[in-house]
Design a protein around this motif. Structure first.
Motif, PDB file in Angstrom:
ATOM      1  N   PHE A  10      10.837 -10.637   0.142  1.00 31.23           N
ATOM      2  CA  PHE A  10      11.179  -9.346  -0.453  1.00 31.23           C
ATOM      3  C   PHE A  10      11.642  -8.384   0.628  1.00 31.23           C
ATOM      4  CE2 PHE A  10       7.746 -10.920  -3.292  1.00 31.23           C
ATOM      5  CZ  PHE A  10       8.433 -10.913  -4.498  1.00 31.23           C
ATOM      6  N   ARG A  11      12.452  -7.401   0.220  1.00 26.23           N
ATOM      7  CA  ARG A  11      12.794  -6.317   1.139  1.00 26.23           C
ATOM      8  C   ARG A  11      11.621  -5.361   1.294  1.00 26.23           C
ATOM      9  NH1 ARG A  11      16.129  -6.771   4.719  1.00 26.23           N
ATOM     10  NH2 ARG A  11      18.000  -6.990   3.419  1.00 26.23           N
ATOM     11  N   GLY A  12      10.809  -5.211   0.238  1.00 26.65           N
ATOM     12  CA  GLY A  12       9.674  -4.311   0.335  1.00 26.65           C
ATOM     13  C   GLY A  12       8.768  -4.427  -0.877  1.00 26.65           C
ATOM     14  N   LEU A  13       7.594  -3.793  -0.769  1.00 23.74           N
ATOM     15  CA  LEU A  13       6.633  -3.710  -1.859  1.00 23.74           C
ATOM     16  C   LEU A  13       6.588  -2.263  -2.348  1.00 23.74           C
ATOM     17  CD1 LEU A  13       4.187  -4.661  -3.616  1.00 23.74           C
ATOM     18  CD2 LEU A  13       2.731  -4.154  -1.639  1.00 23.74           C
ATOM     19  N   ILE A  14       6.777  -2.067  -3.649  1.00 16.55           N
ATOM     20  CA  ILE A  14       6.714  -0.738  -4.257  1.00 16.55           C
ATOM     21  C   ILE A  14       5.436  -0.690  -5.093  1.00 16.55           C
ATOM     22  CG2 ILE A  14       7.936   0.992  -5.606  1.00 16.55           C
ATOM     23  CD1 ILE A  14       9.412   0.034  -3.093  1.00 16.55           C
ATOM     24  N   TRP A  15       4.549   0.232  -4.776  1.00 20.73           N
ATOM     25  CA  TRP A  15       3.190   0.248  -5.323  1.00 20.73           C
ATOM     26  C   TRP A  15       2.954   1.566  -6.059  1.00 20.73           C
ATOM     27  CZ3 TRP A  15      -0.585  -3.289  -5.680  1.00 20.73           C
ATOM     28  CH2 TRP A  15      -1.907  -2.874  -5.813  1.00 20.73           C
ATOM     29  N   TYR A  16       2.485   1.460  -7.311  1.00 18.06           N
ATOM     30  CA  TYR A  16       2.240   2.639  -8.148  1.00 18.06           C
ATOM     31  C   TYR A  16       0.864   2.442  -8.765  1.00 18.06           C
ATOM     32  CZ  TYR A  16       3.743   6.403 -11.405  1.00 18.06           C
ATOM     33  OH  TYR A  16       3.893   7.571 -12.126  1.00 18.06           O
ATOM     34  N   GLN A  17      -0.162   2.987  -8.109  1.00 13.78           N
ATOM     35  CA  GLN A  17      -1.535   2.661  -8.497  1.00 13.78           C
ATOM     36  C   GLN A  17      -2.478   3.684  -7.872  1.00 13.78           C
ATOM     37  OE1 GLN A  17      -4.277   1.289  -6.558  1.00 13.78           O
ATOM     38  NE2 GLN A  17      -5.492   1.025  -8.403  1.00 13.78           N
ATOM     39  N   GLY A  18      -3.702   3.731  -8.345  1.00 12.09           N
ATOM     40  CA  GLY A  18      -4.708   4.625  -7.790  1.00 12.09           C
ATOM     41  C   GLY A  18      -5.581   5.252  -8.859  1.00 12.09           C
ATOM     42  N   GLU A  19      -5.035   5.352 -10.092  1.00  8.45           N
ATOM     43  CA  GLU A  19      -5.783   5.984 -11.173  1.00  8.45           C
ATOM     44  C   GLU A  19      -7.121   5.289 -11.418  1.00  8.45           C
ATOM     45  OE1 GLU A  19      -1.320   6.227 -12.335  1.00  8.45           O
ATOM     46  OE2 GLU A  19      -2.675   4.852 -11.280  1.00  8.45           O
TER      47      GLU A  19
END
Length: 619
Positions: A397-406
């Motif tokens: 992958f070119r990168g990891l996109i992370w959308y989390q924390g709730e």
């Protein structure tokens, strides 16, 4: 599919022992490249595809072994990203379309997503080499509407900026904390999970727990049915109704506070003679917990839990001109029922709206006992590692996109420890320092009051600290949440801010400005504090006076300062005799309408910072 351009891609598979596998890669002009691999004694093989440049030209990949052949067509090379996290990354575009003002993204066949189906794993060593399902889909038509909204808008911006295909491998899962992505041994080393791991790793843990929960819920429903003398003839017989005003929360009604069970709501509405009913949609905001809606006695839609928006098409033949009746059967399980405030409750057809908020009536069908929520498996430690995380290690992958924390708001003080451990583990397994871009929590004021006070503020501070991890960037979203919704619909700005992070971190675009952070808060004289930033000249203050600054004194007193921008920083002035020791900005779960922005219009991250006590000379 889309594969990562400019690097080797490893293809793994299985074939008969001792056989040879051939891969033929051909382009639309008839050019071919051929690669071979011998199959090992275990039946595994690996072929390394050499680096290909990014291109909008589709390739055909044909694997053959003996008389067997498998062909993949329209394979592109471009930018490939792993997108992951919890429900706000999982949320599809169709859930983010405002029914009152629908804006549909344009889509593109050069943006594609592979969504991995959620599968839990609780065995100590239950790890898969490959994803256990899913398929590539174009960002077009109905498939576009089911794509990750945040992921799509991220990819759309990069696609237009870079002029190359963008692919997304989506392993997000609603409600999953960061420790759900960690292996058994790592969780044991981190500590605090021993008791749970001893329970969940026994054989058939998930199967037996589902059976227990199903039995519990079935018993609860049976008890309601036995007490319910209202529902069987709710549309035909007169019943005793109590007046109420929608939207409202049951906790604000003395008769319904703490209510668990089944309850009916009724609203009469009028359709004028000149209204077109062919495209009528019932919009019911959000309700707690599960509902079924009936128009003139006909069911038009249902939802099983509180979060999704209720948008129910009404068949034309169900409505009639003049007076109509809407019934809603609401099931409340944990004593926090209600109609979420700040949402739209209406019927829409074309440009016409019929407002349904205001005076309603309700009739209690059956009261029940509090019923504990079912075990939410993907919200548990270890659950998302074996099938959703480990297989990604084999993909470039070119990168990891992370959308989390709730889902880490119950123990926010551990978030930096957990997330940094996760990033290090991921990088170690994939063999390179993959860039990681993550989303800071937005503003949110929990309607059911389950979020601990200030816990989201603490998670945000922990996320800000995660920028200490090398090769990371953070998208600030403190201004685009919705106080009454865990799933704010503005994913367009979320995706674009994540893309800005990628442009700066990964593609080294010098025109994308650096994020702005506080450097120091200094007590220059009594009653005055100078707050300096990494780029003071680029800071703008939206509100005058500011809404979200707090000065904490040595004895815990809180001052609300005035503020003005100067060439040296933000000058905060306060009244009070006690020594100030801490400065906080936007330190709430829901600091709506924030004060600080950059010149480019992006919000500054919430923060807290110690106040330096400067010693002034007598002169």
């Amino acid at each position: 599919m889309i594969l990562q351009s400019g690097c080797e891609n490893h293809v793994r598979g299985r074939a008969p022992e001792g056989a040879a596998v051939m891969l033929k890669i051909s382009d639309c002009r008839g050019n071919k490249s051929v690669f071979y691999a011998a199959v090992s004694g275990s039946g595994a093989y690996e072929i390394v595809i050499p680096p290909y440049p990014p291109s909008f030209e589709g390739y055909t990949l044909t694997f053959s072994c003996g008389d067997d052949e498998i062909t993949f067509s329209d394979v592109l090379f471009g930018e490939l990203y792993h997108i992951s996290g919890q429900s706000n990354m999982e949320l599809p575009i169709c859930r983010t379309i405002d029914p009152l003002c629908p804006i549909i993204p344009e889509g593109s066949s050069f943006i594609r997503e592979f969504r991995v189906p959620v599968q839990c794993c609780f065995g100590m060593d239950e790890v898969y080499d490959d994803f256990q399902g899913g398929q590539w889909k174009y960002a077009e038509g109905d498939d576009l509407m089911e794509m990750s909204a945040a992921g799509y808008y991220f990819a759309e911006k990069l696609y237009k900026k870079l002029n190359m295909p963008v692919g997304l491998v989506n392993t997000s899962a609603g409600g999953s904390p960061v420790e759900a992505r960690m292996p058994y041994r790592m969780l044991m080393e981190l500590g605090g999970y021993e008791d749970f791991l001893s329970r969940c790793t026994v054989p058939d843990y998930e199967k037996n727990t589902i059976a227990d929960d199903s039995k519990k819920y079935g018993k609860w429903c049976s008890e309601l049915d036995s007490r319910d003398i209202v529902s069987k003839d709710i549309f035909t017989a007169p019943h005793e109704y109590t007046k109420c005003h929608v939207p409202f929360y049951f906790r604000d009604d003395p008769q319904l506070s703490g209510f668990c069970g089944r309850i009916w709501f009724r609203k009469k509405f009028f359709i004028p003679d000149d209204m077109d009913m062919s495209e009528a949609v019932l919009i019911l905001g959000a309700m707690i917990d599960a509902d079924e809606a009936f128009v003139n006695g006909t069911s038009v839609g249902s939802t099983g839990y509180m979060y999704p928006p209720r948008i129910y098409p009404i068949p034309k033949e169900v409505l009639h001109r003049g007076e109509n009746t809407l019934h809603i059967r609401l099931e409340v399980r944990q004593g926090m029922g209600g109609f979420v405030a700040g949402k739209k409750y209406c019927i829409k057809s074309g440009d016409r709206l019929i407002d349904l908020s205001g005076d309603w009536e309700y009739a209690v069908a059956a009261r029940g006992e509090y019923i504990a929520p079912d075990v939410f498996f993907q919200g548990l430690p270890l659950s998302m590692y074996g099938a959703l995380t480990a297989p990604a290690f084999n993909i470039k992958f070119r990168g990891l996109i992370w959308y989390q924390g709730e889902s880490n708001d119950k123990s926010p003080e551990r978030y930096y420890e957990l997330f940094s451990a996760f990033v290090n583990m991921y990088r170690e397994h994939c063999g390179y320092d993959i860039p990681v871009i993550f989303t800071q929590l937005c503003n949110f004021d929990d309607p059911v009051q389950c979020v601990p006070p200030l816990s989201w503020a603490e998670v945000r501070e922990q996320q800000r600290k995660c920028l200490d991890i090398p090769e990371t960037a953070m998208a600030v979203t403190i201004d685009i949440g919705e106080s009454n919704d865990l799933h704010p619909i503005n994913k367009r700005d979320v995706g674009r801010r994540l893309a800005l992070c990628a442009e700066r971190l990964i593609y080294k675009d010098s025109l994308v400005p650096e994020d702005i952070f506080p450097i120091s808060a200094e007590l220059t004289e009594h009653g005055r504090i100078l707050l300096s930033f990494t780029d003071t000249q680029a800071v703008k203050m939206k509100n005058d006076p500011p809404k979200h600054f707090e000065i904490i004194s040595s004895d815990g007193e809180i001052f609300r300062p005035a503020a003005k921008l100067t060439d040296k920083g933000l000058l905060l002035e306060y009244e009070g005799e006690n020594t100030p020791v801490l400065l906080r900005y936007a330190w709430k779960n829901d600091p709506s309408d924030p004060d600080l922005f950059s010149k480019t219009g992006l919000p500054l991250s919430p923060f807290k910072i110690d106040i330096i006590q400067k010693v002034l000379s007598k002169k």
